[in-house]
Design a protein around this motif. Structure first.
Motif, short mmCIF file in Angstrom:
data_model
loop_
_atom_site.label_atom_id
_atom_site.label_comp_id
_atom_site.label_asym_id
_atom_site.label_seq_id
_atom_site.Cartn_x
_atom_site.Cartn_y
_atom_site.Cartn_z
N VAL A 54 0.84 -1.20 0.00
CA VAL A 54 0.00 0.00 0.00
C VAL A 54 0.87 1.25 0.00
N LEU A 55 1.89 1.27 0.85
CA LEU A 55 2.77 2.43 0.92
C LEU A 55 3.55 2.62 -0.38
N ALA A 56 3.91 1.50 -1.02
CA ALA A 56 4.72 1.59 -2.24
C ALA A 56 3.91 2.04 -3.45
N THR A 57 2.59 1.83 -3.41
CA THR A 57 1.76 2.15 -4.57
C THR A 57 0.94 3.42 -4.39
N LYS A 58 1.10 4.12 -3.28
CA LYS A 58 0.37 5.37 -3.08
C LYS A 58 0.80 6.39 -4.12
N PRO A 59 -0.13 7.14 -4.68
CA PRO A 59 0.24 8.15 -5.68
C PRO A 59 1.20 9.21 -5.14
N ILE A 60 1.01 9.63 -3.89
CA ILE A 60 1.89 10.64 -3.28
C ILE A 60 2.97 9.93 -2.50
N GLN A 61 4.19 10.06 -2.94
CA GLN A 61 5.32 9.35 -2.36
C GLN A 61 6.30 10.34 -1.71
N GLY A 62 7.14 9.80 -0.85
CA GLY A 62 8.26 10.58 -0.33
C GLY A 62 8.07 11.13 1.06
N PHE A 63 6.83 11.17 1.57
CA PHE A 63 6.60 11.67 2.92
C PHE A 63 5.24 11.18 3.41
N ASP A 64 5.03 11.30 4.71
CA ASP A 64 3.80 10.85 5.34
C ASP A 64 2.78 11.98 5.28
N LEU A 65 1.88 11.92 4.31
CA LEU A 65 0.90 12.99 4.11
C LEU A 65 -0.02 13.15 5.31
N ALA A 66 -0.46 12.04 5.91
CA ALA A 66 -1.38 12.13 7.05
C ALA A 66 -0.73 12.87 8.22
N HIS A 67 0.56 12.65 8.43
CA HIS A 67 1.25 13.34 9.53
C HIS A 67 1.28 14.85 9.28
N GLN A 68 1.54 15.24 8.06
CA GLN A 68 1.62 16.68 7.76
C GLN A 68 0.26 17.35 7.94
N LEU A 69 -0.80 16.69 7.52
CA LEU A 69 -2.13 17.27 7.69
C LEU A 69 -2.51 17.33 9.17
N SER A 70 -2.08 16.34 9.94
CA SER A 70 -2.34 16.39 11.39
C SER A 70 -1.58 17.54 12.03
N ARG A 71 -0.38 17.79 11.57
CA ARG A 71 0.38 18.95 12.09
C ARG A 71 -0.36 20.25 11.79
N LEU A 72 -0.87 20.37 10.57
CA LEU A 72 -1.58 21.60 10.20
C LEU A 72 -2.88 21.74 11.00
N ARG A 73 -3.52 20.63 11.33
CA ARG A 73 -4.79 20.70 12.05
C ARG A 73 -4.61 20.96 13.54
N TYR A 74 -3.65 20.28 14.16
CA TYR A 74 -3.63 20.22 15.61
C TYR A 74 -2.40 20.82 16.29
N ALA A 75 -1.35 21.07 15.54
CA ALA A 75 -0.12 21.56 16.19
C ALA A 75 -0.34 22.95 16.78
N LYS A 76 0.19 23.17 17.98
CA LYS A 76 0.06 24.47 18.62
C LYS A 76 1.03 25.48 18.01
N MET A 77 2.15 25.00 17.51
CA MET A 77 3.14 25.90 16.93
C MET A 77 3.92 25.15 15.86
N ILE A 78 4.10 25.78 14.71
CA ILE A 78 4.89 25.22 13.61
C ILE A 78 5.88 26.28 13.17
N SER A 79 7.13 25.91 13.07
CA SER A 79 8.14 26.87 12.65
C SER A 79 7.93 27.25 11.19
N ASP A 80 8.47 28.40 10.81
CA ASP A 80 8.34 28.85 9.42
C ASP A 80 8.96 27.86 8.46
N GLY A 81 10.10 27.29 8.87
CA GLY A 81 10.76 26.33 7.99
C GLY A 81 9.93 25.07 7.77
N GLU A 82 9.32 24.56 8.84
CA GLU A 82 8.49 23.37 8.70
C GLU A 82 7.23 23.67 7.88
#
Length: 808
Positions: free
Chosen positions: A662-690
């Motif tokens: 499943v991970l090898a055939t996902k159209p979006i490769q190279g990073f964990d998309l679900a983690h990034q969306l969770s950061r955008l939804r719930y993180a209290k602080m995100i650095s400019d670089g991130e």
């Protein structure tokens, strides 16, 4: 699913004989080659003679004792539904009816008729079964079976679109009735009517092709902003007509904006030109379904004689079918609308397009959660770490969920209840454990929606079976781990649960040390027994670990949210979406737990945080997201018991073998998309670089249609759609804002992306349109192109607003 295969594999009839009991009378078009007594008893449930009508669901080719012989020559186009031996699961929907007859020896006649199909959405055959069984009561012959067989198989699926996994995920979470309307053959709103478009074999646009939007003039388009908003920011300037022409896959054009100061993006909210669409639908001709006469062997189950039969009741001889995408689009694109012509009765059929294999029949999570609501359910039996994540306060539905995923034997008892009621609870349990079929697998294979005493030894031998029964003798027999009584709203954990399933996980044990958000075991181990053992005195019997209970436990909060949604009359699709989210998070937590205990994980992404070091390329985070280390430690401790129980099951092994693929055939490769969306939804602080790296990684990875649908499938409406991405439009750094505009421009090049953008609130949409248009104007200036007068007016209004805000 291929369109040219048979919809109905068998038609069966069973009768109740006062001397011989349940008898399988007919099998059409050939014998099943399995135990006829078993099939007859499944079709005639206990107490059927006391009910005017009842429904049951059961399966064939599920286990060795109900595998048919010879194996049907079915097409194996769906690998998920095909076993290792090449056989395919067959789903059976059965109707049993009792008619009073004073001439009968018992004063009533009991007959049952069933359709065997390879489609999990067996409920679509209910109307035609009702008519066919009435027909059989009046004329009990195998001709009735032949007519039903031909009518069902003549149903036209040729124009039904086949959705991808991500398209299904998008469709099931949205209530819009025009989703993927371009995938229907008869009408594509993105092309001129009458113009032939290149279609795939399954119908609709090729997955990688971008359909062009149908141009319309400004008078035909509907403003996608509320009309009252259009006059708010204009400062007295008259509203101008906005062009409704959808652009080609570049940046938004001036025609997409109103230039009266409000910068409203306009377009058809439904993605359709209503006038053109209605005209197309009205002129669409109905295609008749024709079926050629087929010779086949029809076998009387009570004898070895057989004879050939032709086709009966061909739909071409009766009313024309209204199967067509135009009629479907006018109604609801969540379903494919077709019809079954039985005895010149045209029966409309709505085929759900977003069904997964673990979703069979009409099992309802709303019904399941209502039946076992914490306020009315009585919980009995000992506490077990595999089942009780919050001690005595664990909600009953969570106890059931934990029992399902940890492979416990579950029985649903409905004494004096309809077999249909029991069956639907079993099917709902499969939906519950599998996360609506989206996350986990293997529940339908061990489910017996209606089980009898006849084959008790066989189905009780299936590990972790899920069975529905109406006979209370099964409760006394005790061959279960969790009993769910739907009649009395009881849930009972077996008193010998520890003997049958030893629990070595103790949440109060010091064997697991959680420090700084990291779970460590005393040794590198891979099983529950090796991870932790319940401390006991030497020579003493094992003690039952105590599980602490808290009112603010995440499981309790989740169930309260579910019950609140049900009380507010939220749809079944909404409830299922929440359980998909719950099950997905459980698997991601289990992946992190497995990584901590064994050093690696085979069911998900490795867990690490965002890292940015001088001289090194920044690295995005991965794995399940926790707000802080304390939350990580708390959730790992809470879930450890059921995770270890789950890791012993076939369900876990199925996910483990499929995880890498499943991970090898996902159209979006190279990073964990679900983690990034969770950061955008719930993180209290995100650095400019991130923040920049997150938005840039997503933007650079979303270009094809498959990548767009994967991204949108993780942004469902109940989680506020594109809102997490829209935050980037207001970032303090211009480079982040530019990247988000690029991403939204890419989404806007696809019809489904347009619909998601229309889900933004006015403020977010205004920000996107204003920035996209401003950048387009800058690009024209850079290229030394003349600035249109409308754009000049926009700049003038903008400068006036700035001067007024400055106190001038």
């Amino acid at each position: 699913m291929s369109h040219d295969s048979q919809h109905c594999s068998f038609v069966l009839v069973a009768d109740f004989d006062i001397d011989r009991g349940a008898q399988l009378t007919y099998q059409f078009p050939q014998p099943l080659g399995t135990d006829e007594g078993l099939i007859a008893n499944l079709m005639l449930p206990d107490g059927a003679e006391r009910q005017p009508a009842d429904w049951t669901v059961f399966f064939l080719n599920q286990t060795p004792f109900n595998t048919i012989k010879p194996i049907l020559a079915l097409d194996n186009d769906d690998d998920e539904n095909t076993d290792e031996d090449g056989s395919r699961m067959l789903y059976v929907i059965n109707l049993v009816r009792t008619k009073l007859d004073k001439t009968a020896r018992r004063g009533a006649i009991v007959k049952a008729m069933a359709i065997c199909t390879r489609y999990p959405f067996v409920q679509i055959f209910k109307p035609v079964l009702l008519l066919a069984l009435d027909d059989y009561f009046m004329n009990p012959s195998q001709d009735c079976l032949a007519r039903l067989f031909d009518a069902v198989n003549a149903m036209d699926f040729s124009k039904m679109p086949l959705l991808t996994r991500f398209e299904k995920l998008i469709m099931r979470c949205s209530e819009r009735q025009d989703l993927f309307i371009g995938r229907f053959d008869d009408y594509s709103p993105f092309n001129d009517p009458g113009t032939a478009t290149q279609q795939t074999a399954s119908g609709g646009f090729p997955p990688t092709a971008r359909p062009t939007h149908r141009p319309t003039n400004s008078g035909d388009s509907r403003v996608s902003f509320d009309e009252s908003v259009k006059g708010r920011a204009g400062n007295g300037v008259g509203n101008s007509k906005a062009a409704g022409q959808m652009r080609s896959p570049t940046s938004p054009s001036e025609a997409s904006f109103s230039l009266d100061g409000s910068a409203v993006w306009v377009g058809d909210e439904s993605g359709l030109d209503q006038m053109g669409f209605v005209a197309t639908a009205a002129s669409a001709s109905s295609s008749s379904i024709s079926s050629a006469a087929r010779g086949r062997r029809s076998t009387d189950a009570s004898s070895s004689s057989s004879q050939s039969h032709g086709a009966y009741g061909r739909p071409g001889e009766g009313p024309q079918s209204f199967a067509g995408a135009a009629s479907a689009a006018l109604k609801d694109s969540h379903f494919f609308h077709t019809a079954i012509n039985y005895n010149e009765h045209l029966l409309p059929v709505k085929v759900p397009l977003s069904t997964f294999l673990e979703e069979v029949g009409e099992g309802s999570l709303t019904m399941l959660c209502t039946t076992f609501s914490p306020t009315i359910t009585t919980m009995n039996g000992p506490l077990h770490p595999h089942l009780h994540t919050n001690g005595a306060l664990t909600p009953p539905v969570i106890v059931l969920f934990n029992a399902l995923i940890t492979g416990k034997r579950v029985i649903f008892l409905g004494h004096h209840k309809l077999a249909e009621n029991v069956s639907n609870h079993v099917l709902a349990a499969c939906v519950l454990g599998s996360g609506s079929g989206v996350v986990l697998r293997g529940f339908i294979k061990r489910a017996f929606p209606y089980a009898t005493l006849i084959n008790r030894e066989q189905w009780e031998s299936v590990p972790g079976y899920i069975a529905g029964v109406t006979n209370p003798i099964f409760e006394a027999a005790g061959a279960w781990d969790l009993l769910c009584d739907i009649g009395t709203n009881r849930m009972v954990v077996h008193k010998d649960i520890y003997a049958n399933h030893p629990a070595t996980w103790n949440p109060t044990s010091n064997q697991l040390i959680i420090r700084a958000g990291t779970l460590k075991a005393e040794s590198s181990v891979g099983s529950e027994e090796e991870v932790v053992r319940v401390p006991t005195k030497e020579g003493a019997a094992p003690q039952k670990p105590e599980v602490s209970a808290k009112q603010d436990h995440p499981d309790n909060i989740f169930i309260e949210d579910i019950l609140s949604a049900i009380a507010s009359h939220y749809s079944e699709a909404h409830i299922r979406a929440k359980f998909v989210e719950y099950t997905t998070r459980f698997v991601r937590i289990a992946s992190h737990y497995e990584e901590e205990v064994t050093g690696s994980t085979t069911i998900g992404y490795p867990s690490y945080a965002y890292m940015e070091r001088p001289g090194e390329k920044p690295r995005l985070g991965s794995g399940v997201y926790f707000s802080d280390d304390a939350a990580l430690a708390r959730e790992l401790a809470v879930n450890a018991g059921r995770i270890e129980g789950w890791r012993r099951t076939e369900c876990y092994r199925l996910l483990q073998t499929e995880g890498k693929q499943v991970l090898a055939t996902k159209p979006i490769q190279g990073f964990d998309l679900a983690h990034q969306l969770s950061r955008l939804r719930y993180a209290k602080m995100i650095s400019d670089g991130e923040a920049e790296l997150i938005f840039r990684s997503i933007s650079e990875s979303v270009h094809t249609y498959e990548q767009v649908t994967e991204l949108l499938s993780m942004l469902p409406p109940h989680l506020h759609g594109l809102q997490p991405l829209s935050f980037g439009l207001f970032h303090q750094q211009e480079v982040v804002r530019e990247v988000v505009v690029d991403l939204f421009n890419e989404l806007r090049a696809h019809p489904i992306g347009v619909q998601f953008l229309q889900g933004l609130n006015h403020f977010q949409r205004y920000a996107y349109v204003r920035q996209a248009h401003a950048r387009e104007v800058r690009m024209k200036d850079t290229n030394s192109l003349s600035i249109p007068q409308s754009a000049f007016m926009t700049r003038t209004l903008s400068s006036r607003s700035e001067s007024s805000l400055g106190g001038g």
